[in-house]
Scaffold this active site. Structure first.
Site, PDB file in Angstrom:
ATOM      1  N   VAL A  30       0.857  -1.187   0.000  1.00  0.00           N
ATOM      2  CA  VAL A  30       0.000   0.000   0.000  1.00  0.00           C
ATOM      3  C   VAL A  30       0.888   1.230   0.000  1.00  0.00           C
ATOM      4  O   VAL A  30       1.838   1.321   0.790  1.00  0.00           O
ATOM      5  CB  VAL A  30      -0.946   0.019   1.213  1.00  0.00           C
ATOM      6  N   ASP A  33     -12.692 -10.926   7.621  1.00  0.00           N
ATOM      7  CA  ASP A  33     -11.293 -10.674   7.960  1.00  0.00           C
ATOM      8  C   ASP A  33     -11.161  -9.410   8.800  1.00  0.00           C
ATOM      9  O   ASP A  33     -10.268  -8.596   8.585  1.00  0.00           O
ATOM     10  CB  ASP A  33     -10.451 -10.560   6.693  1.00  0.00           C
TER      11      ASP A  33
END
Length: 784
Positions: free
Chosen positions: A494, A605
Site C-alpha cells: 500500500v 477478515d
C-alpha cells in the site's frame, strides 16, 4: 517502399561487428552485412522475422541479396540466382539532383538518401514510408502538396512481414483524426485533436508530463501527428499489430520491450458501438443508452441487447420558431468528425449562434480545449461514436426540443437505460480489462451469490466508481517510491500518493505473488462501492491498466489501528475515550454491513490491521476482498476455502468452514479485547498506558465483558451487532455472563482447532467467571 523496409530494417540495441552507417554507389550491402547507426541504436540489414523462421526477406534461400545505391540516388535490391541478377525492388526516382549520393542510417532510425557533402540535402527518407512501426520523429499523416500519405500497416503474421489487414491512417475530412482500418472498414478513431491530445486518447495529457512530446500539425500544406521524447535515452515505438491493436512499447534496461499502452481497450472503443445518437459508457452494463430527448429506434432490438440501430428523436426540432435549446454533455468523447464543419476563428458563443441559425445543425463543441476552449465544431447529421470519459473529455452541446430540454432526463426504457448525460452507468468487475480514466457514476449489475447451494441475484445496484489511468497513479506515488510505502498486506503493498488537486490517497497494489488475486480485487471493488457509511473506508476508484490491478482509497492520516496498538514504537498514546469511540465506530460499521445495507455482508477478515483511522481518529473498516454477500434471512453457509487471519477467526469457521454474521461478531470481540489491553491479548487486560489518563473502570470492564460475550464458543450465544451497539451505547443494564470462549481447550461441535496442551485456568474477577485458555492460542486474559 513499404515492402523494402519490411525486408531489410531491423531495430536492435546492440552493436554488431560491422559498424558502418553509410552506403555509397561503390559500397553495396550484401545479405551478410549490416549498417549500424553512429550511436549503435539502430541496425539495418536482411533479417528473418523470428528465430524460428527460416525465411529471408526478400531473398530466397538459394540466392544472394544485395542492397545497392545507384549513382542517381535510387536504392535497389537485387537477387542473384543461377548466375542471373534480378531486380526485386527499387525506390522511386528522386526529385532532387544529387552530385555525390550516399545512403545513411541515422541515430533516430531514419534511413536517408542525401548528398554526401550536404547533410540537409535529403532526396529520399525511410520516415516517409513507415511500415508497422512509428518511431520518434516520424510523421503519420498526409502531405497535401505532394500527395504523400504516411500510414502504418500491420504485418500479415508474426512470421510474415508482408502487408496485413490492419492500418492506421489520417482521415483529413471534417476535423482530422486518425482512423484504424480493417481493409477499408473504419474500426476505431482517435477523435479530433483537442489542442492537448486526441479526443479518444485522453491519457496523452498525462504522458506529456512524463517525457512524451506530442505534436499535431494541420495547415494547408500538411496534416500529421508525431511524437518525440524529452529524454533521448528513452527508446519507444508505436506498432500496429496483426490482431488489430495499436501498441506502444518502451525499451527496458533488461534488454526487452515492455508494453506501455495500447488501444482499443474498452467496449466503447469501436467506431459505432451504440448506433446513431447513442451514448457508450466504458464498462457499462448495458453499455449503451440514448441521448436525452431520444429513444431507441428499435426497442425490440435494444431489448435483445442489439443497439446498432441507435436512437431517434422523440420530438422534432422547432427551427422556425427558435425554441430549441442545447443539452450540455460533460466529459464526452466527441462524435465522429469526418462530416463536421470546423472553424478555429469562432468562439463558443458564436459557435452556438451559428448552430441555431442552421436548421440542419444538431450540436456543437469547442475545437480546442486549451485556455478555456476556442474554435468551433458543428455537426449536421447523426452523432456517431459518442462516449463518456471521466476527468478527461470535453463538453458537447446537443440540440434538443424545448420539451425534451425540460424533461428529467433519467428514465428507463425496458430498462435499457436512457440517462442524463452527466451520469454514467457502468459495470466494472466482470472482466479485468485495462481502462482509461472513466468516472463511473451509475451502474446496473447482475451478479450471483450463493447460500446453501442456491443461487440468488443482486439486481439494479447503483454504484459509484472512478477508474484511474496508470500514469496518474504513477505520478501521484512518485512511481511507487519506497518512501511512500505505507505497509504490506495479503493483497500487496500500500502506497501513499497525492493527486494534482492535493487530495491524498492510499493505493493498494495487487502483488504478483499475492495470496489474494483478481477475484478478491473484483470482490472488494464491487462490495465497497455499494457501501456508504462513515465507519467504512471510502473507495475513490481503481486502476486496471495492462497487468496492474490497484484500488485507490481515501488516505487515513493515522494509519491502521494495528500500527497504533502494536507498533514497535507507540508514538501516540490513545486515551480511553478515543479507544471507546473506536470500538463503538467499528461496531456501527459492522451493524451497517450485517443489517442496514441492502444485502447482508460478512467481512470475514476483521482485525486491527483492517481498521483505519482518519485525522480525527474516526475508525473505518477496510479490506473487503474476502467479504461475502447474502440475500434473505438465512445467512449461514459453509466454504471449503477458509480465508482470513488466524486468531481472529471464529472456531466454527477455522475448523469447519462455517461462517455467518456471528463469525464477524467473534472477530469483533477479539478486536475489542485487544483495544482495551493494547496488546495481542497475551498480557494485562488494561493497557498500562491508560494509567496516565482518566478512564471509567466500569466502562472498561463493560467493554471486556461485552468482548467476551462476542467470543463465546457457540455462535448462537454471541450477541448480534445491534445488541452490541446497544450495550456500548448504554451504561445501564446488567450484561449476561459469558459462557465458554471459542478458544477454550474443550472440543465440541464448535471447538477450537488448537491443541489442548499447556492450558491455564485463570479467574476474571470482573464478573467472577473462571475461563480455561490455552497458551498455544496466545490468548490469555488476566484482570489484576
Amino acid at each position: 517502399m513499404q515492402t523494402f523496409l519490411r525486408f531489410i530494417l531491423l531495430i536492435t540495441l546492440s552493436r554488431p561487428c560491422f559498424s558502418a552507417d553509410t552506403l555509397s554507389p561503390t559500397q553495396p550491402l550484401s545479405e551478410s552485412q549490416t549498417l549500424v547507426s553512429a550511436s549503435g541504436t539502430f541496425t539495418l540489414g536482411f533479417f528473418s522475422p523470428t528465430e524460428i523462421s527460416k525465411n529471408r526477406y526478400v531473398v530466397p534461400q538459394s540466392s544472394t541479396g544485395v542492397l545497392t545505391l545507384s549513382t542517381n540516388g535510387t536504392l535497389i535490391i537485387t537477387s542473384m540466382q543461377h548466375n542471373s541478377t534480378t531486380i526485386l525492388w527499387s525506390s522511386a526516382p528522386t526529385r532532387v539532383n544529387l552530385n555525390n549520393p550516399v545512403a545513411q542510417l541515422l541515430d533516430d532510425g531514419n534511413f536517408v538518401v542525401r548528398d554526401k557533402d550536404q547533410a540537409n540535402h535529403v532526396a529520399w527518407q525511410s520516415f516517409d514510408h513507415p511500415t508497422d512501426t512509428l518511431l520518434p520523429g516520424m510523421k503519420l499523416g498526409c502531405d497535401l502538396t505532394t500527395g504523400l500519405n504516411r500510414n502504418l500497416t500491420s504485418w500479415k503474421s508474426p512470421n510474415n512481414p508482408s502487408p496485413g489487414d490492419y492500418s492506421i491512417t489520417m482521415d483529413i475530412r471534417g476535423d482530422p483524426q486518425l482512423v484504424f482500418l480493417y481493409g477499408s472498414v473504419r474500426k476505431w478513431r482517435s477523435g479530433p485533436w483537442t489542442g492537448l491530445s486526441f479526443g479518444s486518447i485522453p491519457e496523452m495529457v498525462s504522458y506529456s508530463r512524463i517525457g512524451f512530446n506530442f505534436e499535431f500539425v494541420n495547415n494547408n500544406r500538411e496534416v500529421y501527428y508525431r511524437y518525440n521524447m524529452s529524454n533521448r535515452s528513452i527508446i519507444t515505438r508505436l506498432v500496429v499489430n496483426q490482431t488489430g491493436k495499436a501498441e506502444r512499447y518502451v525499451w527496458l534496461s533488461q534488454s526487452r520491450w515492455s508494453l506501455f499502452w495500447y488501444t482499443p481497450k474498452s467496449q466503447c472503443s469501436s467506431l459505432d458501438s451504440c448506433g446513431p445518437n447513442g451514448i457508450c459508457y466504458p464498462f457499462g452494463s448495458p453499455m449503451c443508452s440514448c441521448l436525452q430527448g431520444f429513444e431507441p429506434r428499435s426497442p425490440r432490438d435494444w431489448a435483445m441487447m442489439d443497439m446498432s440501430s441507435g436512437c431517434i428523436r422523440k420530438q422534432p426540432l422547432d427551427c422556425q420558431n427558435s425554441t430549441d435549446g442545447f443539452l450540455k454533455i460533460v466529459r464526452a468523447r466527441l462524435p465522429d468528425t469526418w462530416n463536421s464543419f470546423v472553424d478555429h476563428s469562432f468562439g463558443l458563443e458564436e459557435c452556438r449562434a451559428k448552430c441555431l441559425m442552421n436548421c440542419s445543425c444538431i450540436g456543437y463543441a469547442s475545437a480546442d480545449m486549451r485556455a478555456g476552449g476556442s474554435g468551433c465544431i458543428l455537426w449536421f447529421k447523426d452523432f456517431i461514436g459518442l462516449a463518456i470519459y471521466s476527468t478527461s473529455g470535453q463538453d458537447l452541446y446537443v440540440r434538443v426540443s424545448k420539451t425534451d430540454l425540460g424533461s428529467s432526463g433519467r428514465k428507463s426504457h425496458r430498462k435499457g437505460i436512457v440517462a442524463i448525460i452527466t451520469v454514467i452507468p457502468a459495470t466494472l468487475l466482470l472482466a479485468c480489462a485495462a481502462a482509461s480514466s472513466v468516472w463511473i457514476k451509475r451502474k446496473r449489475i447482475t451478479g450471483q451469490v450463493q447460500h446453501h447451494n442456491h443461487q440468488s441475484k443482486i439486481r439494479d445496484e447503483e454504484l459509484e466508481l472512478p477508474l484511474f489511468d496508470l500514469s496518474l497513479v504513477l505520478e501521484a506515488t512518485n512511481n511507487f517510491a519506497p518512501e511512500n510505502k505505507l505497509g504490506q498486506g495479503g493483497f500487496g503493498p500500500v502506497y501513499k500518493g497525492k493527486l494534482e488537486d492535493g487530495l491524498e490517497i492510499a493505493v493498494k497494489r495487487l502483488s504478483r505473488n499475492s495470496l489474494q488475486g483478481i477475484d478478491e480485487f473484483k470482490n472488494e471493488a464491487l462490495l465497497i462501492t455499494k457501501l456508504q457509511h462513515r465507519n467504512l473506508v471510502r473507495l475513490l476508484g481503481c486502476c486496471m491498466d495492462m497487468d496492474e490491478r490497484m484500488l485507490i482509497y481515501e488516505y487515513m492520516a493515522n494509519k491502521s489501528l494495528d500500527s497504533l496498538l502494536f507498533g514497535r514504537e507507540k508514538t501516540i498514546n490513545i486515551d480511553w475515550q478515543t479507544r471507546y469511540q473506536i470500538i463503538l465506530g467499528v461496531a456501527r460499521g459492522l451493524l451497517y454491513l450485517h443489517q442496514e445495507s441492502r444485502v447482508t455482508i460478512i467481512h470475514r477478515d476483521l482485525k486491527a490491521g483492517n481498521v483505519l483511522l482518519d485525522e480525527t481518529m474516526n475508525p473505518k473498516i477496510s479490506d473487503f476482498g474476502m467479504a461475502r454477500t447474502f440475500c434473505g434471512d438465512d445467512t449461514t453457509t459453509k466454504t471449503r476455502k477458509v480465508v482470513g487471519t488466524y486468531g481472529y477467526m471464529a472456531p466454527e469457521y477455522a475448523m469447519d468452514g462455517i461462517f455467518s454474521v456471528k463469525s464477524d461478531v467473534f472477530s469483533f470481540g477479539v478486536l475489542v479485547l485487544e483495544i482495551v489491553s493494547g496488546q495481542k491479548i497475551n498480557g494485562e487486560a488494561i493497557d498500562p498506558l491508560l494509567s496516565n489518563s482518566s478512564y471509567s473502570l466500569d466502562q472498561v470492564i463493560r467493554c471486556i465483558q461485552m468482548g467476551l460475550l462476542c467470543v463465546q464458543s457457540n455462535p448462537k450465544d454471541r450477541p448480534t451487532m445491534s445488541s452490541v451497539v446497544f450495550m456500548l451505547s448504554t451504561e445501564n443494564g446488567r450484561l449476561p455472563k459469558p459462557k465458554q470462549p471459542g478458544f477454550a481447550a474443550k472440543r465440541n461441535s464448535y471447538a477450537s482447532p488448537y491443541s489442548s496442551n499447556a492450558c491455564d485456568t485463570i479467574t476474571v474477577l470482573a464478573y467472577d467467571t473462571k475461563l480455561t485458555l490455552c497458551q498455544e492460542t496466545r490468548r490469555k486474559i488476566i484482570i489484576l
